[in-house]
Design a protein around this motif. Structure first.
Motif, PDB file in Angstrom:
ATOM      1  N   VAL A 159      -1.171  29.895   1.288  1.00 24.68           N
ATOM      2  CA  VAL A 159      -0.887  31.182   0.648  1.00 24.68           C
ATOM      3  C   VAL A 159      -1.549  32.321   1.426  1.00 24.68           C
ATOM      4  O   VAL A 159      -0.964  33.397   1.592  1.00 24.68           O
ATOM      5  CB  VAL A 159      -1.353  31.164  -0.820  1.00 24.68           C
ATOM      6  CG1 VAL A 159      -1.312  32.565  -1.415  1.00 24.68           C
ATOM      7  CG2 VAL A 159      -0.489  30.219  -1.656  1.00 24.68           C
ATOM      8  N   GLY A 160      -2.766  32.094   1.908  1.00 28.33           N
ATOM      9  CA  GLY A 160      -3.435  33.124   2.695  1.00 28.33           C
ATOM     10  C   GLY A 160      -2.645  33.505   3.923  1.00 28.33           C
ATOM     11  O   GLY A 160      -2.556  34.682   4.292  1.00 28.33           O
ATOM     12  N   TYR A 161      -2.059  32.528   4.571  1.00 22.04           N
ATOM     13  CA  TYR A 161      -1.214  32.792   5.741  1.00 22.04           C
ATOM     14  C   TYR A 161       0.044  33.545   5.330  1.00 22.04           C
ATOM     15  O   TYR A 161       0.435  34.524   5.983  1.00 22.04           O
ATOM     16  CB  TYR A 161      -0.862  31.475   6.417  1.00 22.04           C
ATOM     17  CG  TYR A 161       0.212  31.589   7.473  1.00 22.04           C
ATOM     18  CD1 TYR A 161       0.011  32.349   8.621  1.00 22.04           C
ATOM     19  CD2 TYR A 161       1.432  30.935   7.324  1.00 22.04           C
ATOM     20  CE1 TYR A 161       1.000  32.455   9.590  1.00 22.04           C
ATOM     21  CE2 TYR A 161       2.416  31.029   8.290  1.00 22.04           C
ATOM     22  CZ  TYR A 161       2.201  31.792   9.418  1.00 22.04           C
ATOM     23  OH  TYR A 161       3.183  31.892  10.384  1.00 22.04           O
ATOM     24  N   ALA A 162       0.687  33.123   4.247  1.00 19.57           N
ATOM     25  CA  ALA A 162       1.903  33.798   3.783  1.00 19.57           C
ATOM     26  C   ALA A 162       1.620  35.270   3.487  1.00 19.57           C
ATOM     27  O   ALA A 162       2.424  36.153   3.816  1.00 19.57           O
ATOM     28  CB  ALA A 162       2.462  33.099   2.558  1.00 19.57           C
ATOM     29  N   ARG A 163       0.475  35.549   2.882  1.00 16.66           N
ATOM     30  CA  ARG A 163       0.135  36.942   2.558  1.00 16.66           C
ATOM     31  C   ARG A 163      -0.193  37.738   3.818  1.00 16.66           C
ATOM     32  O   ARG A 163       0.109  38.936   3.889  1.00 16.66           O
ATOM     33  CB  ARG A 163      -1.038  36.956   1.575  1.00 16.66           C
ATOM     34  CG  ARG A 163      -0.619  36.458   0.188  1.00 16.66           C
ATOM     35  CD  ARG A 163      -1.777  36.343  -0.761  1.00 16.66           C
ATOM     36  NE  ARG A 163      -1.317  35.901  -2.083  1.00 16.66           N
ATOM     37  CZ  ARG A 163      -2.127  35.450  -3.038  1.00 16.66           C
ATOM     38  NH1 ARG A 163      -3.438  35.363  -2.814  1.00 16.66           N
ATOM     39  NH2 ARG A 163      -1.634  35.084  -4.196  1.00 16.66           N
ATOM     40  N   ALA A 164      -0.785  37.080   4.819  1.00 18.85           N
ATOM     41  CA  ALA A 164      -1.055  37.762   6.090  1.00 18.85           C
ATOM     42  C   ALA A 164       0.243  38.143   6.780  1.00 18.85           C
ATOM     43  O   ALA A 164       0.369  39.237   7.355  1.00 18.85           O
ATOM     44  CB  ALA A 164      -1.906  36.862   6.988  1.00 18.85           C
ATOM     45  N   VAL A 165       1.226  37.256   6.738  1.00 14.53           N
ATOM     46  CA  VAL A 165       2.539  37.551   7.304  1.00 14.53           C
ATOM     47  C   VAL A 165       3.185  38.706   6.546  1.00 14.53           C
ATOM     48  O   VAL A 165       3.724  39.654   7.153  1.00 14.53           O
ATOM     49  CB  VAL A 165       3.435  36.302   7.248  1.00 14.53           C
ATOM     50  CG1 VAL A 165       4.889  36.663   7.551  1.00 14.53           C
ATOM     51  CG2 VAL A 165       2.944  35.229   8.218  1.00 14.53           C
ATOM     52  N   GLU A 166       3.130  38.650   5.233  1.00 11.64           N
ATOM     53  CA  GLU A 166       3.764  39.673   4.403  1.00 11.64           C
ATOM     54  C   GLU A 166       3.165  41.054   4.670  1.00 11.64           C
ATOM     55  O   GLU A 166       3.878  42.068   4.682  1.00 11.64           O
ATOM     56  CB  GLU A 166       3.611  39.292   2.928  1.00 11.64           C
ATOM     57  CG  GLU A 166       4.508  40.058   1.971  1.00 11.64           C
ATOM     58  CD  GLU A 166       3.870  41.317   1.432  1.00 11.64           C
ATOM     59  OE1 GLU A 166       4.606  42.135   0.856  1.00 11.64           O
ATOM     60  OE2 GLU A 166       2.643  41.496   1.591  1.00 11.64           O
ATOM     61  N   ARG A 167       1.874  41.121   4.934  1.00 11.52           N
ATOM     62  CA  ARG A 167       1.208  42.402   5.209  1.00 11.52           C
ATOM     63  C   ARG A 167       1.718  43.022   6.509  1.00 11.52           C
ATOM     64  O   ARG A 167       1.900  44.243   6.596  1.00 11.52           O
ATOM     65  CB  ARG A 167      -0.309  42.189   5.291  1.00 11.52           C
ATOM     66  CG  ARG A 167      -1.118  43.478   5.432  1.00 11.52           C
ATOM     67  CD  ARG A 167      -2.583  43.175   5.730  1.00 11.52           C
ATOM     68  NE  ARG A 167      -2.767  42.623   7.074  1.00 11.52           N
ATOM     69  CZ  ARG A 167      -2.840  43.365   8.180  1.00 11.52           C
ATOM     70  NH1 ARG A 167      -2.738  44.687   8.123  1.00 11.52           N
ATOM     71  NH2 ARG A 167      -3.017  42.791   9.358  1.00 11.52           N
ATOM     72  N   VAL A 168       1.963  42.202   7.517  1.00 11.03           N
ATOM     73  CA  VAL A 168       2.379  42.708   8.827  1.00 11.03           C
ATOM     74  C   VAL A 168       3.860  43.091   8.843  1.00 11.03           C
ATOM     75  O   VAL A 168       4.265  43.999   9.579  1.00 11.03           O
ATOM     76  CB  VAL A 168       2.062  41.661   9.920  1.00 11.03           C
ATOM     77  CG1 VAL A 168       2.665  42.036  11.263  1.00 11.03           C
ATOM     78  CG2 VAL A 168       0.547  41.491  10.047  1.00 11.03           C
TER      79      VAL A 168
END
Length: 281
Positions: A159-168
Motif C-alpha cells: 500500500v505504501g508503494y501504491a500511495r507513492a505512485v499515486e502521489r507522483v
C-alpha cells in the motif's frame, strides 16, 4: 562487417548477458542470471518482442492522441525497451528511468545507446526512494517493471508503494505494471486489492490460459483515477500475436474476492516462477 558477439558481464545484481539475434541485424536479448529481461532492436525501436511488453505498449498507445508526448516514469530499466518505444512513437516525451543496478546501466549504455534526442534520463537509484523525492503530480504514466531476477521485490507490492505512485501521478495519470503469478493467484489478487486502496479504476490484462489457471505467466495491471478505455484496449490485445483478455468491473472485483491489501510490514516478493516459465513471446 564482423558478426556481433555475445557480451557477458557481472553487474550489481547478477550476471548480465547481451546476446545478438541472428535474425535481426542490430537486435539484442538481455538476460540477468538466465532470466530474460529485455529485447531491443536498435534499428526498429517500435518492435516489441516480449508479449507482456507489447501489452504495456498497447496501454501507452491508448493513453493520449497518437503521437502526443507524455511524461513517463519507468521503475526498472533493463535495456530500455519501453522508453525507446515511447521516444519513437511519441516524440518529445520526457522520460525518467529508475534502475537500481549501476553495472547494468553502464552495460546497456555502452552497447545499446539510445537515439539522439530521445529525452530519456536514467537514474541509478532504488525506485521507492526515487519516488519519495519526485515532485507530486509530475507524471502522466508510471510503469512498474521492477524485477529482482524473476520476482517483483517486496518493496514494490505494498500500500505504501501504491500511495507513492499515486502521489507522483497527475490526477488523470495511469499506473501500469508487469506482474507474474499462477493459480490460485494469491499474489495477483493481493496486488489488485492493494492498488484499489489508492485508485478507483482497475483493469488486468493476461492471456486466457493464465487467467484460467493453466500456467504461470505475466499479467499487466492498470490503475487510475479516470475511467479506462477497456473496450479499445481489449480490441488491441485480442488482435495481438498472443491474444490476451482485459478484465475489469464486476468480473475483476469477483477475481479479487476477499484478498486483502498488503502493508509494508507484510509485503513479500512475487512468487518464484517454475523452471522454464519465462521466455520470448
Amino acid at each position: 562487417m564482423s558478426e556481433p558477439i555475445p557480451v557477458s558481464r557481472v553487474v550489481d545484481h547478477g550476471t548480465a548477458k547481451l546476446m545478438p539475434d541472428v535474425d535481426r541485424e542490430r537486435a539484442w536479448l538481455l538476460t540477468v542470471d538466465g532470466a530474460p529481461q529485455s529485447y531491443v532492436d536498435l534499428d526498429e525501436p517500435t518492435h516489441l518482442e516480449f508479449e507482456y511488453v507489447r501489452r504495456l505498449g498497447h496501454v501507452l498507445d491508448g493513453l493520449a492522441a497518437a503521437g502526443a508526448p507524455l511524461d513517463v516514469v519507468h521503475l526498472g530499466g533493463g535495456a530500455l525497451t519501453l522508453p525507446r518505444y515511447v521516444a519513437a512513437t511519441r516524440p518529445g516525451s520526457r522520460q525518467e528511468v529508475v534502475e537500481a543496478d549501476q553495472g547494468l546501466v553502464e552495460l546497456v549504455g555502452a552497447y545499446l545507446p539510445t537515439a539522439e534526442g530521445a529525452r530519456i534520463a536514467v537514474h541509478v537509484a532504488d525506485g521507492r526512494d526515487w519516488l519519495a523525492g519526485a515532485p507530486a503530480d509530475s507524471a502522466d504514466v508510471v510503469v512498474g517493471d521492477v524485477f529482482g531476477g524473476s520476482r517483483v521485490p517486496a518493496g514494490f507490492t505494498s500500500v505504501g508503494y501504491a500511495r507513492a505512485v499515486e502521489r507522483v501521478l497527475r490526477p488523470d495519470g495511469v499506473y501500469t505494471a508487469n506482474l507474474a503469478d499462477a493459480a490460485p493467484f494469491a499474489f495477483l489478487r493481493s496486488q489488485l486489492a492493494t492498488f484499489a486502496t489508492a485508485f478507483p479504476e482497475l483493469a488486468l490484462i493476461a492471456e486466457p490460459s493464465v487467467l484460467r489457471g493453466r500456467r504461470f505467466g505475466n499479467a499487466v495491471l492498470l490503475a487510475s483515477h479516470r475511467p479506462l478505455d477497456t473496450a479499445a484496449l481489449a480490441r488491441r490485445t485480442a488482435a495481438d500475436v498472443f491474444p490476451a483478455r482485459v478484465e475489469h468491473g464486476p468480473a475483476l472485483r469477483s477475481f479479487i474476492g476477499d484478498a486483502r491489501p498488503v502493508g509494508d510490514a507484510d509485503a513479500v516478493p512475487s512468487p518464484e516462477p517454475p523452471d522454464g516459465a519465462f521466455g520470448i513471446g
